[in-house]
Design a protein around this motif. Sequence first.
Motif, mmCIF file in Angstrom:
data_model
loop_
_atom_site.group_PDB
_atom_site.id
_atom_site.type_symbol
_atom_site.label_atom_id
_atom_site.label_comp_id
_atom_site.label_asym_id
_atom_site.label_seq_id
_atom_site.Cartn_x
_atom_site.Cartn_y
_atom_site.Cartn_z
ATOM 1 N N UNK A 2 97.641 75.421 99.349
ATOM 2 C CA UNK A 2 97.311 76.027 98.057
ATOM 3 C C UNK A 2 97.562 75.049 96.920
ATOM 4 N N UNK A 3 96.917 75.308 95.779
ATOM 5 C CA UNK A 3 97.085 74.438 94.609
ATOM 6 C C UNK A 3 98.449 74.687 93.976
ATOM 7 N N UNK A 4 99.155 73.607 93.646
ATOM 8 C CA UNK A 4 100.429 73.705 92.941
ATOM 9 C C UNK A 4 100.274 73.272 91.488
ATOM 10 N N UNK A 5 99.269 72.399 91.231
ATOM 11 C CA UNK A 5 98.977 71.924 89.872
ATOM 12 C C UNK A 5 97.473 71.975 89.654
ATOM 13 N N UNK A 51 101.372 63.174 83.297
ATOM 14 C CA UNK A 51 102.691 63.563 83.793
ATOM 15 C C UNK A 51 103.421 64.449 82.792
ATOM 16 N N UNK A 52 103.316 64.116 81.502
ATOM 17 C CA UNK A 52 103.981 64.917 80.471
ATOM 18 C C UNK A 52 103.434 66.342 80.428
ATOM 19 N N UNK A 53 102.135 66.493 80.650
ATOM 20 C CA UNK A 53 101.534 67.830 80.664
ATOM 21 C C UNK A 53 101.969 68.611 81.899
ATOM 22 N N UNK A 54 101.972 67.954 83.057
ATOM 23 C CA UNK A 54 102.410 68.625 84.282
ATOM 24 C C UNK A 54 103.895 68.957 84.194
ATOM 25 N N UNK A 55 104.665 68.084 83.549
ATOM 26 C CA UNK A 55 106.101 68.281 83.433
ATOM 27 C C UNK A 55 106.522 69.216 82.324
ATOM 28 N N UNK A 56 105.557 69.845 81.659
ATOM 29 C CA UNK A 56 105.827 70.805 80.573
ATOM 30 C C UNK A 56 106.582 70.154 79.424
ATOM 31 N N UNK A 57 106.455 68.852 79.279
ATOM 32 C CA UNK A 57 107.011 68.151 78.129
ATOM 33 C C UNK A 57 106.043 68.250 76.956
ATOM 34 N N UNK A 58 104.773 68.475 77.267
ATOM 35 C CA UNK A 58 103.734 68.593 76.257
ATOM 36 C C UNK A 58 102.742 69.653 76.715
ATOM 37 N N UNK A 59 101.885 70.103 75.809
ATOM 38 C CA UNK A 59 100.845 71.065 76.166
ATOM 39 C C UNK A 59 99.488 70.479 75.756
ATOM 40 N N UNK A 65 96.623 73.821 81.670
ATOM 41 C CA UNK A 65 97.445 73.218 82.717
ATOM 42 C C UNK A 65 98.176 74.353 83.412
ATOM 43 N N UNK A 66 97.975 74.491 84.716
ATOM 44 C CA UNK A 66 98.622 75.544 85.484
ATOM 45 C C UNK A 66 99.600 74.934 86.484
ATOM 46 N N UNK A 67 100.842 75.424 86.470
ATOM 47 C CA UNK A 67 101.860 75.019 87.419
ATOM 48 C C UNK A 67 102.184 76.223 88.297
ATOM 49 N N UNK A 197 107.970 68.592 99.715
ATOM 50 C CA UNK A 197 107.999 68.488 98.255
ATOM 51 C C UNK A 197 106.765 67.734 97.777
ATOM 52 N N UNK A 198 106.118 68.240 96.745
ATOM 53 C CA UNK A 198 104.957 67.579 96.155
ATOM 54 C C UNK A 198 105.446 66.443 95.262
ATOM 55 N N UNK A 199 104.954 65.225 95.497
ATOM 56 C CA UNK A 199 105.308 64.072 94.671
ATOM 57 C C UNK A 199 104.075 63.622 93.890
ATOM 58 N N UNK A 200 104.272 63.401 92.585
ATOM 59 C CA UNK A 200 103.200 62.890 91.730
ATOM 60 C C UNK A 200 103.751 61.669 91.000
ATOM 61 N N UNK A 201 103.158 60.519 91.261
ATOM 62 C CA UNK A 201 103.598 59.266 90.660
ATOM 63 C C UNK A 201 102.648 58.839 89.549
ATOM 64 N N UNK A 202 103.205 58.201 88.534
ATOM 65 C CA UNK A 202 102.412 57.423 87.592
ATOM 66 C C UNK A 202 102.762 55.969 87.855
ATOM 67 N N UNK A 203 101.801 55.195 88.313
ATOM 68 C CA UNK A 203 102.142 53.825 88.698
ATOM 69 C C UNK A 203 100.901 52.959 88.853
ATOM 70 N N UNK A 204 101.105 51.652 88.643
ATOM 71 C CA UNK A 204 100.079 50.690 89.051
ATOM 72 C C UNK A 204 100.665 49.717 90.068
ATOM 73 N N UNK A 205 101.799 50.103 90.699
ATOM 74 C CA UNK A 205 102.452 49.294 91.723
ATOM 75 C C UNK A 205 101.664 49.406 93.030
#
Length: 237
Positions: A2-5, A51-59, A65-67, A197-205
């Motif tokens: 199922x969708x988590x984000x 990431x900020x939107x998913x993390x509820x730091x911003x809207x 955005x659904x969590x 656990x769902x992991x979401x990275x922000x990266x260019x590594x």
Amino acid sequence: MSAIVELRSVDKDYPLGNTVVKALKGIDLTIRRGEFTTIAGPSGSGKTTVLNLIGCIDIPTRGQVLIDGQSTSELSDSELTDLRLHKLGFIFQSFNLIDVLDVFHNVEFPLLLQGELSKAERKKRVEEMVEKVDLTPQLTQRPNELSGGQRQRVAIARALVTQPQIVMADEPTANLDSTTGRNIIDLMRHINQTMDTTFIFSSHDPKIIERAERVIELVDGQVSHDEHREVLEEATA
């Protein structure tokens, strides 16, 4: 799964003087429960904004955005705080540990904020999580007594101790050497597989990108490429 984000037609604008910077433009995105996903792209592409939107730091400025089925724009400040405390975990490239606290108390801190477990329950939860990241011998040490890789392991334990459904990691290997960074990625992949656990990275590594099940590439605030790579993980296991 199922969708988590979910991001539905999401725009994010930031005022800059007399102009408006359009950080995200019509993003549509679904991340399923248990995915190991990297959001990649050059600086300024919108990775951290997502990431900020998913993390509820911003809207979002527009769109939804659904969590776990909840629209963040419709939640009160207290409900957003509750969502962050119970469903989300955060790992930062600068570790963000509390210098005056030892490993045990850094990891325990989110549980104190939740205020739901007894002292004995917190102790058991913290010790189990510290053991998972292989830092039991360092339990009473402070961050300045640890290596960069050990500090990142503490940050991972702290993010996971509340048993969140989603963990977001913003450039988690940026301050680590290549060997330590690869070990950290392996640890997070193991946790992803064993705890779902769902992991979401922000990266260019490249080390993170090559281990991701899914790579979402952003360019100028839009999704330019979205690739599922389950077979790659099997090949590199």
